[in-house]
Write a protein that holds these residues in place. Structure first.
Motif, PDB file in Angstrom:
ATOM      1  N   GLN A   1      36.034  31.292  30.436  1.00 37.55           N
ATOM      2  CA  GLN A   1      37.139  31.223  29.279  1.00 37.55           C
ATOM      3  C   GLN A   1      36.966  29.965  28.835  1.00 37.55           C
ATOM      4  O   GLN A   1      37.062  30.016  27.449  1.00 37.55           O
ATOM      5  CB  GLN A   1      38.450  31.233  30.039  1.00 37.55           C
ATOM      6  CG  GLN A   1      38.851  32.394  30.793  1.00 37.55           C
ATOM      7  CD  GLN A   1      40.231  32.349  31.756  1.00 37.55           C
ATOM      8  OE1 GLN A   1      39.879  31.663  32.758  1.00 37.55           O
ATOM      9  NE2 GLN A   1      41.085  32.990  31.107  1.00 37.55           N
ATOM     10  N   LYS A   2      36.603  28.689  29.323  1.00 36.25           N
ATOM     11  CA  LYS A   2      36.498  27.634  28.212  1.00 36.25           C
ATOM     12  C   LYS A   2      35.157  27.744  27.341  1.00 36.25           C
ATOM     13  O   LYS A   2      35.435  27.043  26.235  1.00 36.25           O
ATOM     14  CB  LYS A   2      36.039  26.434  29.651  1.00 36.25           C
ATOM     15  CG  LYS A   2      37.127  26.165  30.323  1.00 36.25           C
ATOM     16  CD  LYS A   2      38.138  24.985  29.818  1.00 36.25           C
ATOM     17  CE  LYS A   2      39.340  24.570  30.716  1.00 36.25           C
ATOM     18  NZ  LYS A   2      40.078  23.708  29.979  1.00 36.25           N
ATOM     19  N   ALA A   3      34.398  28.539  27.749  1.00 34.01           N
ATOM     20  CA  ALA A   3      33.076  28.687  26.860  1.00 34.01           C
ATOM     21  C   ALA A   3      33.522  29.119  25.281  1.00 34.01           C
ATOM     22  O   ALA A   3      32.672  29.175  24.564  1.00 34.01           O
ATOM     23  CB  ALA A   3      32.033  29.636  27.687  1.00 34.01           C
ATOM     24  N   VAL A   4      34.446  29.882  25.259  1.00 33.11           N
ATOM     25  CA  VAL A   4      34.861  30.309  24.108  1.00 33.11           C
ATOM     26  C   VAL A   4      35.101  29.031  22.937  1.00 33.11           C
ATOM     27  O   VAL A   4      34.505  29.279  21.743  1.00 33.11           O
ATOM     28  CB  VAL A   4      36.481  30.858  23.970  1.00 33.11           C
ATOM     29  CG1 VAL A   4      37.064  31.054  22.885  1.00 33.11           C
ATOM     30  CG2 VAL A   4      36.465  32.187  24.953  1.00 33.11           C
ATOM     31  N   GLY A   5      35.087  27.977  23.340  1.00 35.55           N
ATOM     32  CA  GLY A   5      35.195  26.738  22.694  1.00 35.55           C
ATOM     33  C   GLY A   5      33.808  26.011  22.529  1.00 35.55           C
ATOM     34  O   GLY A   5      33.812  24.605  22.053  1.00 35.55           O
TER      35      GLY A   5
ATOM     36  N   LEU B   1      50.117  32.258  32.587  1.00 36.37           N
ATOM     37  CA  LEU B   1      50.428  32.160  31.294  1.00 36.37           C
ATOM     38  C   LEU B   1      49.358  32.468  30.221  1.00 36.37           C
ATOM     39  O   LEU B   1      48.149  32.171  30.309  1.00 36.37           O
ATOM     40  CB  LEU B   1      50.870  30.499  31.032  1.00 36.37           C
ATOM     41  CG  LEU B   1      51.050  29.984  29.540  1.00 36.37           C
ATOM     42  CD1 LEU B   1      52.487  30.364  29.648  1.00 36.37           C
ATOM     43  CD2 LEU B   1      50.752  28.486  29.514  1.00 36.37           C
ATOM     44  N   GLU B   2      50.176  33.453  29.392  1.00 37.98           N
ATOM     45  CA  GLU B   2      48.969  33.824  27.997  1.00 37.98           C
ATOM     46  C   GLU B   2      48.814  32.687  27.275  1.00 37.98           C
ATOM     47  O   GLU B   2      49.884  32.084  26.767  1.00 37.98           O
ATOM     48  CB  GLU B   2      49.812  35.002  27.497  1.00 37.98           C
ATOM     49  CG  GLU B   2      49.770  36.282  28.228  1.00 37.98           C
ATOM     50  CD  GLU B   2      50.642  37.024  27.857  1.00 37.98           C
ATOM     51  OE1 GLU B   2      50.823  37.792  26.714  1.00 37.98           O
ATOM     52  OE2 GLU B   2      51.484  37.561  28.802  1.00 37.98           O
ATOM     53  N   VAL B   3      47.612  32.467  26.951  1.00 40.06           N
ATOM     54  CA  VAL B   3      47.384  31.239  25.959  1.00 40.06           C
ATOM     55  C   VAL B   3      46.376  31.881  25.033  1.00 40.06           C
ATOM     56  O   VAL B   3      45.259  32.295  25.330  1.00 40.06           O
ATOM     57  CB  VAL B   3      46.689  30.002  26.762  1.00 40.06           C
ATOM     58  CG1 VAL B   3      46.275  28.953  25.671  1.00 40.06           C
ATOM     59  CG2 VAL B   3      47.569  29.322  27.878  1.00 40.06           C
ATOM     60  N   GLY B   4      46.813  32.160  23.695  1.00 40.60           N
ATOM     61  CA  GLY B   4      45.890  32.723  22.659  1.00 40.60           C
ATOM     62  C   GLY B   4      45.705  34.293  23.028  1.00 40.60           C
ATOM     63  O   GLY B   4      46.702  34.881  23.598  1.00 40.60           O
ATOM     64  N   SER B   5      44.361  34.473  23.234  1.00 46.92           N
ATOM     65  CA  SER B   5      43.988  35.787  23.660  1.00 46.92           C
ATOM     66  C   SER B   5      43.537  35.799  25.249  1.00 46.92           C
ATOM     67  O   SER B   5      42.968  36.833  25.616  1.00 46.92           O
ATOM     68  CB  SER B   5      42.720  36.455  22.791  1.00 46.92           C
ATOM     69  OG  SER B   5      41.799  35.432  23.025  1.00 46.92           O
ATOM     70  N   THR B   6      43.817  34.802  25.825  1.00 42.90           N
ATOM     71  CA  THR B   6      43.587  34.771  27.351  1.00 42.90           C
ATOM     72  C   THR B   6      44.780  34.616  28.203  1.00 42.90           C
ATOM     73  O   THR B   6      45.927  34.210  27.677  1.00 42.90           O
ATOM     74  CB  THR B   6      42.246  33.958  27.399  1.00 42.90           C
ATOM     75  OG1 THR B   6      41.630  34.212  28.709  1.00 42.90           O
ATOM     76  CG2 THR B   6      42.606  32.338  27.511  1.00 42.90           C
ATOM     77  N   VAL B   7      44.419  34.515  29.554  1.00 37.40           N
ATOM     78  CA  VAL B   7      45.589  34.117  30.487  1.00 37.40           C
ATOM     79  C   VAL B   7      45.009  33.253  31.551  1.00 37.40           C
ATOM     80  O   VAL B   7      44.038  33.429  31.760  1.00 37.40           O
ATOM     81  CB  VAL B   7      46.013  35.746  31.117  1.00 37.40           C
ATOM     82  CG1 VAL B   7      45.065  36.314  31.740  1.00 37.40           C
ATOM     83  CG2 VAL B   7      47.362  35.440  31.797  1.00 37.40           C
ATOM     84  N   THR B   8      45.626  32.500  32.078  1.00 36.63           N
ATOM     85  CA  THR B   8      45.256  31.681  33.005  1.00 36.63           C
ATOM     86  C   THR B   8      44.557  32.064  34.122  1.00 36.63           C
ATOM     87  O   THR B   8      44.870  33.398  34.540  1.00 36.63           O
ATOM     88  CB  THR B   8      46.494  30.549  33.495  1.00 36.63           C
ATOM     89  OG1 THR B   8      47.441  31.605  33.886  1.00 36.63           O
ATOM     90  CG2 THR B   8      47.061  29.592  32.482  1.00 36.63           C
ATOM     91  N   ALA B   9      43.759  31.473  34.782  1.00 34.03           N
ATOM     92  CA  ALA B   9      42.894  31.918  35.974  1.00 34.03           C
ATOM     93  C   ALA B   9      43.707  32.363  37.044  1.00 34.03           C
ATOM     94  O   ALA B   9      43.649  33.269  37.965  1.00 34.03           O
ATOM     95  CB  ALA B   9      41.784  31.195  36.091  1.00 34.03           C
ATOM     96  N   ASP B  10      44.740  31.440  37.201  1.00 34.03           N
ATOM     97  CA  ASP B  10      45.771  31.379  38.360  1.00 34.03           C
ATOM     98  C   ASP B  10      46.992  32.280  37.998  1.00 34.03           C
ATOM     99  O   ASP B  10      47.579  31.785  37.101  1.00 34.03           O
ATOM    100  CB  ASP B  10      45.948  30.108  39.089  1.00 34.03           C
ATOM    101  CG  ASP B  10      44.987  29.499  39.919  1.00 34.03           C
ATOM    102  OD1 ASP B  10      44.755  30.124  40.860  1.00 34.03           O
ATOM    103  OD2 ASP B  10      44.347  28.461  39.481  1.00 34.03           O
ATOM    104  N   ASN B  11      47.410  33.124  38.640  1.00 37.98           N
ATOM    105  CA  ASN B  11      48.599  33.692  38.661  1.00 37.98           C
ATOM    106  C   ASN B  11      49.848  33.071  39.841  1.00 37.98           C
ATOM    107  O   ASN B  11      48.997  32.292  40.502  1.00 37.98           O
ATOM    108  CB  ASN B  11      48.736  35.385  38.677  1.00 37.98           C
ATOM    109  CG  ASN B  11      47.876  35.805  39.833  1.00 37.98           C
ATOM    110  OD1 ASN B  11      47.861  35.295  41.092  1.00 37.98           O
ATOM    111  ND2 ASN B  11      47.292  37.141  39.863  1.00 37.98           N
ATOM    112  N   PHE B  12      50.746  33.765  39.988  1.00 38.98           N
ATOM    113  CA  PHE B  12      51.666  33.064  40.862  1.00 38.98           C
ATOM    114  C   PHE B  12      51.045  33.377  42.529  1.00 38.98           C
ATOM    115  O   PHE B  12      51.221  32.511  43.476  1.00 38.98           O
ATOM    116  CB  PHE B  12      53.096  33.574  40.826  1.00 38.98           C
ATOM    117  CG  PHE B  12      53.887  32.790  39.945  1.00 38.98           C
ATOM    118  CD1 PHE B  12      54.608  31.871  40.512  1.00 38.98           C
ATOM    119  CD2 PHE B  12      53.847  33.329  38.555  1.00 38.98           C
ATOM    120  CE1 PHE B  12      55.270  31.285  39.424  1.00 38.98           C
ATOM    121  CE2 PHE B  12      54.749  32.540  37.596  1.00 38.98           C
ATOM    122  CZ  PHE B  12      55.253  31.361  37.958  1.00 38.98           C
TER     123      PHE B  12
END
Ligand code: URP
Ligand code: ZN
Length: 456
Positions: free
Chosen positions: A318-322, A63-74
């Motif tokens: 990815q979390k470190a963006v915040g 899932l694309e969330v803002g400018s990133t995408v979840t670590a897990d794909n299918f």
């Protein structure tokens, strides 16, 4: 291939029975009593529970969330899922604004190739207009009979009026729409206030969205559904206040389906103060022990319909963006592998549920509502041979390093689980043996029927 499972505690819909189970190809051939060959393989399940394959009603892979995408794909997410006993995930295909529902469906079909468990899609809608409504019959034809709308996220948020119209329209089709219930205006005002006061750490994510923010959303959903005369489905219920409102709606005769998640049963708000507190930033946020207790008691009373994970994983990078602003942290956590072991440990060993109820919460009720029953969610002759052999006596700690999630952190790090999935059959094939994925990539698309509205 005929697989004979011997000496199992078979978890049926109303009882547990000691006996055997035989598969024949993709389906279950015989359940119960002593079964003797002929077969190609025998699995001794002595001391283990045999469940219908677990269904995770709530995942976000790729899932694309803002400018990133979840670590897990299918590929990675479904490997973790099936090792944890989940044989079907219902992921949220997402229709971005300007996209048709069919485009979103095809996009998710492509993403889900090479999955290691079966998969279906809910359709998360960001628009409700004549063009999108005209596509709903096509969705049903393609086996998508459940939808979702958000009260939050600027790119997805829709109004209460739209939610009312969607519930009304979809009810006539025996489809259902799940709602992410939070008051967006209030939480945004609180985020602004907190940031202005220099309160930017992870814990303020929870402060920005207190229980009442969810309860307000649940209340608006219940009222919209009441007036629309259709079913209400609350996704990821996390608060005692939201639960109380849903309960009142049921008391006035409404058809209400409630989903909760493992994180709201075992994790709590104080965890945001940990050095890696950002990994707990998810929406709704973690709550209090009182909320956990209320949800567990509601599960025991049969008021919670099913448990999904809301798996939406991000790495610590990815979390470190915040790190200087909690509101910039991508929301969500990893958990698709850990659902059954946590529910077993917290709710069954904790004395809230029996094993039959665990089967209902992890498989049967989801299969019923989401148009899969009795193909799935049941140990019956003729049902799909999606089967979990669950060892109730397999103490172990959950670690990100040993999970198959493609994620360097786990909200459940160090959680002591009492049991785990040992072997898993998917479409009649042994894909997990002694906790190891032995046959990856065997997942198939699950074309779902209209909803089985068992609370109607
Ligand atoms: O924080 C979460 N749960 N992220 C995933 C998207 C959603 O809100 O369900
Ligand atoms: Zn979600």
């Amino acid at each position: 291939m005929r697989i004979l499972i011997k000496n199992a505690f078979l978890v049926l819909e109303d009882r547990v029975e000691l006996g055997d189970l035989l598969t024949d190809g993709r389906t279950i051939a015989q359940v119960g009593g002593v079964i003797d060959g002929p077969c190609d393989k025998v699995i001794d399940a002595k001391g283990c529970y045999v469940f219908p394959g677990f269904i995770d009603t709530h995942t976000h892979f790729d899932l694309e969330v803002g400018s990133t995408v979840t670590a897990d794909n299918f590929v990675t997410g479904t490997k973790a899922a099936v090792v944890g006993g989940t044989t079907t995930v219902l992921d949220f295909a997402t229709q971005e604004r300007g996209m048709t529902l069919m485009e979103a469906f095809h996009k998710w079909e492509n993403k889900a190739k090479n999955s290691s468990c079966n998969y279906g899609f809910h359709m998360a809608m960001s628009e409700w207009n004549d063009a999108r409504i005209a596509e709903i019959p096509l969705m049903i034809e393609n086996g998508v009979t459940s939808f979702k709308m958000y009260m939050v996220y600027d790119n997805m948020r829709l109004s209460d009026g739209v939610m009312y119209e969607a519930i009304k329209y979809l009810a006539k089709e025996d489809c259902i729409i799940g709602i992410h219930c939070e008051n967006d205006d209030i939480l945004k005002a609180r985020v602004k206030e907190l940031k202005a006061a220099g309160k930017t750490g992870s814990r303020y994510h929870a402060v920005s969205r207190p229980n009442i923010v969810e309860a307000d959303g649940v209340g608006r959903l219940m009222d919209a559904a009441y007036l629309a005369g259709g079913p209400a489905w609350v996704v990821h219920l996390s608060t005692k206040e939201g639960l109380a409102i849903a309960r009142r709606a049921r008391e006035r005769g409404q058809e209400v389906y409630l989903e909760s998640c493992p994180q709201y049963l075992v994790l709590e708000e104080s965890m945001y103060d940990a050095p890696d507190g950002a990994k707990f930033i998810m929406s709704p946020p973690l709550r209090s022990k009182d909320d956990q207790e209320a949800l567990l008691k509601a599960m025991a009373a049969g008021e919670i319909d099913w448990i999904g994970t809301d798996h939406c994983s991000f790495t610590m990078a990815q979390k470190a963006v915040g790190k200087d602003d909690f509101s910039k942290t991508p929301n969500g956590g990893a958990g698709v592998q850990n659902r059954a072991e946590i529910v077993y440990t917290r709710a069954v060993k904790g004395g809230y549920l029996d094993i039959v109820e665990m089967g209902q919460l992890l498989s049967t009720r989801a299969a019923k509502l989401f148009g899969l029953y009795p193909r799935k969610g049941a140990l019956q002759a003729g049902s799909d041979a999606d089967i979990v052999i669950f060892d109730p006596d397999a103490p172990h700690a959950i670690h990100a390093a040993t999970n198959l999630h493609n994620c360097d952190n786990s909200p459940y790090e160090g959680y002591e689980a009492a049991g785990k999935a040992r072997d898993v059959l998917l479409n009649g094939q042994l894909v997990v043996e002694n906790g190891q994925l032995v046959a990856p990539g065997k997942g198939e698309y699950v074309h779902r029927d209209r909803c089985g509205r068992y609370r109607k």
